[in-house]
Design an enzyme around this catalytic site. Structure first.
Site, PDB file in Angstrom:
ATOM      1  CD  GLU A 115      -2.579  -1.664   2.660  1.00 47.40           C
ATOM      2  OE1 GLU A 115      -2.019  -0.541   3.533  1.00 47.40           O
ATOM      3  OE2 GLU A 115      -3.379  -2.572   2.562  1.00 47.40           O
ATOM      4  CE  LYS A 117       4.439   5.005   6.678  1.00 39.94           C
ATOM      5  NZ  LYS A 117       4.669   6.260   7.456  1.00 39.94           N
ATOM      6  CG  ASP A 119       3.768  12.436   5.038  1.00 33.78           C
ATOM      7  OD1 ASP A 119       3.684  12.242   6.085  1.00 33.78           O
ATOM      8  OD2 ASP A 119       4.954  12.988   5.007  1.00 33.78           O
ATOM      9  CE1 TYR A 227      -3.721   2.431   8.528  1.00 32.72           C
ATOM     10  CE2 TYR A 227      -4.196   4.073   6.801  1.00 32.72           C
ATOM     11  CZ  TYR A 227      -3.438   3.356   8.564  1.00 32.72           C
ATOM     12  OH  TYR A 227      -3.103   4.353   9.296  1.00 32.72           O
ATOM     13  CE  LYS A 316       9.656   7.087   6.869  1.00 32.16           C
ATOM     14  NZ  LYS A 316       8.999   7.704   7.544  1.00 32.16           N
ATOM     15  CB  CYS A 410      22.086  47.083  -8.796  1.00 32.16           C
ATOM     16  SG  CYS A 410      23.125  45.457 -10.165  1.00 32.16           S
ATOM     17  CB  CYS A 413      26.794  48.610 -11.591  1.00 27.63           C
ATOM     18  SG  CYS A 413      24.404  48.513 -11.460  1.00 27.63           S
ATOM     19  CB  CYS A 428      19.796  46.452 -11.438  1.00 33.93           C
ATOM     20  SG  CYS A 428      21.268  46.952 -11.792  1.00 33.93           S
ATOM     21  CB  CYS A 433      23.914  46.393 -14.827  1.00 34.23           C
ATOM     22  SG  CYS A 433      24.619  45.214 -12.374  1.00 34.23           S
TER      23      CYS A 433
HETATM   24  S1  IVH Z   1      -0.908  -0.046   8.456  1.00 32.34           S
HETATM   25  C1  IVH Z   1      -0.449  -2.172  12.288  1.00 32.34           C
HETATM   26  N1  IVH Z   1      -1.432   1.346   5.786  1.00 32.34           N
HETATM   27  O1  IVH Z   1       2.004   5.110   8.559  1.00 32.34           O
HETATM   28  C2  IVH Z   1      -0.658  -0.883  11.267  1.00 32.34           C
HETATM   29  N2  IVH Z   1      -0.431   2.952   7.625  1.00 32.34           N
HETATM   30  O2  IVH Z   1       4.188   4.660  10.136  1.00 32.34           O
HETATM   31  C3  IVH Z   1      -0.292   1.083  11.220  1.00 32.34           C
HETATM   32  N3  IVH Z   1       0.335   5.635   7.089  1.00 32.34           N
HETATM   33  O3  IVH Z   1      -0.145   5.613  11.260  1.00 32.34           O
HETATM   34  C4  IVH Z   1      -0.898   1.428  10.442  1.00 32.34           C
HETATM   35  N4  IVH Z   1      -0.218   4.820   5.368  1.00 32.34           N
HETATM   36  O4  IVH Z   1      -0.596   7.081   9.921  1.00 32.34           O
HETATM   37  C5  IVH Z   1      -0.829   1.708   7.501  1.00 32.34           C
HETATM   38  N5  IVH Z   1      -1.882   1.913   3.962  1.00 32.34           N
HETATM   39  C6  IVH Z   1      -1.046   2.326   4.971  1.00 32.34           C
HETATM   40  C7  IVH Z   1      -1.109   3.561   6.105  1.00 32.34           C
HETATM   41  C8  IVH Z   1      -0.048   3.882   6.784  1.00 32.34           C
HETATM   42  C9  IVH Z   1       0.144   5.449   6.006  1.00 32.34           C
HETATM   43  C10 IVH Z   1       0.718   5.695   8.324  1.00 32.34           C
HETATM   44  C11 IVH Z   1      -0.122   5.663   9.469  1.00 32.34           C
HETATM   45  C12 IVH Z   1       1.053   4.906  10.250  1.00 32.34           C
HETATM   46  C13 IVH Z   1       1.757   5.340   9.995  1.00 32.34           C
HETATM   47  C14 IVH Z   1       3.204   4.518  10.588  1.00 32.34           C
END
Ligand code: IVH
Length: 677
Positions: A115, A117, A119, A227, A316, A410, A413, A428, A433
């Protein structure tokens, strides 16, 4: 083994720092360090605790999920089940080590769900008999903040589950986030209203969810992906994560459509690379990929620590934001005299390269961001975007740091820097210049203009400093002796420079027009002027009306062209160019009416272009205009239907995508050739 005192000191320092950063991040929504820097502290602590297990205490940040509850603003709520965090892998070896670890616990054929991740901010949604009764932030993982009213303003979260007989209790977890487009729009509006800008979509999203007035949240257009199924009483028996995601969709809950399945570690790695490649094409910000064991039976065998499950890992991506110190703010002078402030930074490795300078655009931008010399600042370098100073870290501002004032003189110059009313930029206004002279020469010889190899900025500076070149007309009067006198030039390189100068005399008329640097005359206007008027002398002699009669030339461009040729200084330059035999005409004479599109429609009709990276001779808008004028289309992303991808400097992931799909790739000279037919 006894814990050496210096290790103990370091451990307590790390714990204190991590606690402090948790507070900044979770409570204030105003982190002082990037995620990568925070993670580095946690890693160091974990490393020491692994080495000296007796130093581990129950309250160490490694033993509990991070995070805080802000009880002064929202009521605290107990989570039905603790909301755990995730362990991280920052590279493939760490991902592989995780895989090896779970294989040691149970040597079975794992299937994975991958999935993106997102932010954003973790959220827990509680449904009773199908009705949404509570929304809570993660808080410290055990209890969070009650943000039910705010959550109810998020359109994608249903107030009722779409099931005929819903389970008695269902707790769902997911991520609340602000889509990138919403974030950009919000910051644009904040800027216009003179309000503080948000540093990134995560902070904007978190700030929006934790508003005491839910009407503010409602106006911020947040979105959610679910999720995870948490506590559940009733409903179908779910045997795998994939099954649970399918069921969440049936419940009417939003699930990220970019989630995928992987049958082995190789497929997981492929998925991660693919998401990394199109990270900037996604409508939401991602900072990695969460890899989860699919089978619930396998998950049970693997179990969890107090902090995180063993059956999942966050892979990450390399960080695109880092903090560094802003040493000073300087001003650079462009060829038009525009004075652009920029930040001189302690060099920092971010977004794949080392960044030492970052533009600050203009005075208002510096004021709006309130960045000051000696500030610690967040620097962002993402994809093909130029490095940017996002915001200062106010908590780290040194005492006595003063707001920066735009210089009145400037730096090149000493002449005055003038800001006209209604304009954002300072200029300027001294045509002589030296900085402007240098930049006019650099522009003249750049690739999309006269394309004079070996005549870059360093050489231009020397030529202007030594008085060899006062204007671009002087370039053609350079002698071999002049070139030999320049630093870094020997016989061969001097000869090469002169040969390149000579060769540039034959460049097509549109290139010469671009090279002259007439305000508002980009590549597209230059091509049209050349096509319709055919000769520089005819362009020079054309009245405002005659210029406006040219396709694609409006009053602003026409007036600018007239002004340029009305200036005595410019006419002197043109005369020098003419005298040395620089090409002034379109082959075949050109002229009004000739060279227009024939009966077969426009030359680019049916063609779709995608632009990536910076071009020398065009702004994005100019390149787009040049394509559209010829009947072509410009698209935002590469697909099989794309005819050409035009690639400039620092291209983004679109280049990789084009290569992958076999779409023809054009560099700038090839693009210019195509434009010229
Ligand atoms: S699973 C026990 N799935 O990442 C499982 N987390 O660093 C817990 N996050 O606090 C999280 N996308 O805020 C999961 N597809 C995803 C996610 C996800 C973003 C964030 C979430 C969590 C943090 C962990």
């Amino acid at each position: 083994m006894a814990v050496p005192p210096e290790v103990e000191t370091r451990i307590s320092e790390l714990r204190e720092a991590i606690g402090h950063h948790d507070f900044r991040y979770y409570v204030l929504d105003d982190p002082e360090v990037s995620d990568a820097e925070y993670d580095a502290l946690v890693r160091e602590l974990r490393g020491l605790e692994e080495q000296f297990p007796e130093a581990v205490t129950p309250d160490s940040p490694t033993q509990r999920p991070g995070g805080w509850v802000d009880q002064t603003t929202f009521a605290a709520v107990q989570h039905v089940q603790p909301m755990l965090s995730l362990d991280n892998a920052v590279d493939l070896p760490e991902l592989e080590a995780w895989h090896a670890r779970i294989r040691r616990i149970a040597d079975v054929g794992y299937r994975f769900v991958c999935e993106p991740k997102v932010d954003g901010l973790a959220i827990s949604l509680l449904y009773e008999d199908g009705r949404l009764v509570r929304g809570a932030t993660r808080g410290d993982g055990v209890s969070g903040e009650d943000v039910t009213l705010n959550v109810k303003t998020i359109r994608s979260i249903p107030h009722r589950l779409a099931l005929e007989s819903p389970p008695a209790v269902l707790e769902v977890r997911g991520e609340v986030f602000m889509p990138v487009a919403v974030f950009e729009e919000l910051n644009r509006k904040q800027g216009e209203a003179g309000e503080r800008l948000f540093a990134n979509p995560r902070n904007a999203g978190a700030g929006s969810l934790r508003q005491l007035d839910p009407r503010v949240t409602a106006g911020r257009r947040l979105d959610t992906f679910c999720y995870q199924v948490g506590a559940k009483e009733g409903g179908p028996r779910l045997r795998s994560h994939w099954e649970s995601l399918e069921w969440l969709k049936e419940c009417g809950l939003p699930v990220n459509p970019d989630i995928g399945c992987a049958s082995d570690l190789g497929a997981v790695e492929k998925f991660c690379a693919e998401v990394l490649g199109r990270r900037h094409a996604l409508s939401y910000e991602v900072d990695g990929v969460v890899v989860k064991v699919d089978d619930y039976g396998h998950r049970e065998e693997l179990g969890a620590t107090t902090k995180a499950p063993r059956w999942a890992i966050a892979f990450k991506f390399p960080p695109e934001e880092k903090t560094t110190v802003l040493r000073e703010i300087q001003v650079s002078i462009g060829r038009t005299g525009r004075a652009t402030p920029f930040a001189v930074l302690e060099p920092v490795f971010v977004g794949g390269s080392t960044v030492g300078l970052a533009t600050l655009h203009n005075q208002d931008e510096v004021a709006r961001k309130d960045v000051r010399p000696r500030d610690t600042v967040v620097v962002r370098k993402a994809g093909d975007v130029i490095p940017e100073v996002v915001a200062p870290v106010i908590a780290k501002r040194p005492k006595g740091a003063r707001a920066w004032k735009f210089p009145t003189e400037c730096p090149a110059c000493g002449g005055p820097l003038v800001r006209l009313e209604g304009e954002a930029d300072h200029f300027c206004v001294n045509f002589d210049c030296p900085a402007q002279r240098v930049q006019r020469v650099v522009h003249f010889s750049s690739r999309a203009a006269m394309d004079i190899e070996h005549l870059g900025e360093q050489t231009a500076v020397q030529l202007v400093e030594r008085g060899l070149v006062n204007d671009v007309g002087d370039i053609y009067a350079l002698s071999l002796d002049d070139a030999l006198g320049l630093e870094g030039f020997a016989q061969l390189s001097a000869e090469n420079l002169l040969a390149a100068v000579e060769q540039s005399k034959g460049r097509p008329l549109p290139n010469l027009l671009v090279a002259l640097g007439i305000r508002h005359v980009g590549r597209a206007a230059a091509v049209e002027l050349a096509r319709h008027l055919g000769h520089l002398d005819r362009i020079e002699g054309a009245s405002q009306e005659e210029l406006e009669a040219v396709e694609g030339i409006g009053p602003v461009i026409a007036q600018s062209v007239r002004r340029f040729f009305d200036s005595k200084a410019n006419r002197v330059v043109i005369d020098k160019l003419r005298a040395t035999g620089v090409n002034f005409e379109v082959p075949g004479g050109g002229g009004a009416g000739s060279g227009g599109p024939g009966g077969g429609g426009l030359p680019f009709s049916d063609l779709t272009f995608v632009l990536t990276g910076g071009l020398d001779g065009f702004s994005r808008d100019e390149a787009r205009a040049a394509i559209e004028e010829r009947g072509g289309k410009v698209a935002g992303s590469v697909s099989k239907k794309t005819s050409y991808v035009v690639v400039g400097t620092d291209p983004g992931s679109k280049l990789a995508k084009a290569e992958q799909l076999g779409v023809p790739i054009l560099d700038e000279p090839a693009f210019v050739k195509l434009l010229e037919g």
